[in-house]
Write a protein that holds these residues in place. Sequence first.
Motif, short mmCIF file in Angstrom:
data_model
loop_
_atom_site.label_atom_id
_atom_site.label_comp_id
_atom_site.label_asym_id
_atom_site.label_seq_id
_atom_site.Cartn_x
_atom_site.Cartn_y
_atom_site.Cartn_z
N CYS A 152 0.83 -1.19 -0.02
CA CYS A 152 -0.05 0.00 0.05
C CYS A 152 0.74 1.23 -0.04
O CYS A 152 1.92 1.27 0.93
CB CYS A 152 -0.87 -0.07 1.26
SG CYS A 152 -1.85 1.64 1.52
N CYS A 155 0.27 3.12 3.60
CA CYS A 155 0.80 2.79 5.10
C CYS A 155 1.91 1.72 4.91
O CYS A 155 2.23 1.29 5.85
CB CYS A 155 -0.34 1.99 5.83
SG CYS A 155 -1.21 0.80 5.03
N CYS A 174 -4.41 -0.02 0.14
CA CYS A 174 -5.27 -1.07 1.00
C CYS A 174 -6.76 -0.57 1.33
O CYS A 174 -7.02 0.45 1.27
CB CYS A 174 -4.46 -1.53 2.29
SG CYS A 174 -4.50 -0.18 3.43
N CYS A 177 -6.85 2.14 4.09
CA CYS A 177 -6.41 3.59 3.29
C CYS A 177 -7.33 4.06 2.43
O CYS A 177 -7.13 5.51 1.89
CB CYS A 177 -4.95 3.36 2.92
SG CYS A 177 -3.80 3.15 4.26
ZN LIG Z 1 -2.69 1.30 3.57
#
Ligand SMILES: [Zn+2]
Length: 247
Positions: A152, A155, A174, A177
């Motif tokens: 991702c 993050c 992801c 997020c």
């Molecule tokens: Zn993420």
Amino acid sequence: MAYLKTPGLVLRNLNYKEADKLLTVYTLEYGKVPAVAKGVRKVKSSMRGGIQLFSHSDFVFYHGRSLDTVTQCAVIEPFPQLRSDLDRFAFAAYFAELALESVPEREANPDIFYLLLTCLHLLVTHDPELVTRLFEVRLMNVLGYAPELTNCLYCGAEVKGRMRFSLQDGGLVCTDCAPEAAKLVYISPGAAANLKALSTMDLDKCGRIRLSTALRQELAALLSQYIETQLEREFKSRAFLDSLNQV
Ligand SMILES: [Zn+2]
């Protein structure tokens, strides 16, 4: 340095005045060079072969105040198949527009030169659609827009389940997020894996990639949207290509 000697690829070729041509040449040593080739539409001009669209030629330019003048031009590879076959011509024209519109004048980038040269070669011998996906991915990488295709982008977590791709920030996002991300589209795991392969493989091994019709369509649409978002423009030759493929 009034004279510039360099190999180059003719990416634009327009009639100019009575017997001249206006060229845009992507050169190895000096990047994108606009130049006039004088008298080349006369039958006896020795430069006719080398200044044809998509030709790979050795050039000598006289570096003028506004425009360079081609003083010598010897063809290395004329790529006639890229002018005689309408499909291949349309793909090559798209490569040319993409490269020319994404770089400033007179800024050398040998990676772009060799990418163009290799992909024009591959266009003659390989599946043009696949070569085009390869060219798109690798040009974006060279220009500094390589997307994040493993974790991702926000993050760093591994992206599981339904995969999303941010066209704006360039990479996978992801589920956690996703609410924070801009310009999200869904991407299949197969498309993400093939993008990664296209981005890292030896260029001349691209014939090994096999794509289903669904994956071809997904990658074509995704890359087109990604490029337009990142470069902030639409490409005329792309619209032409798409119109050919719909027939
Ligand atoms: Zn993420």
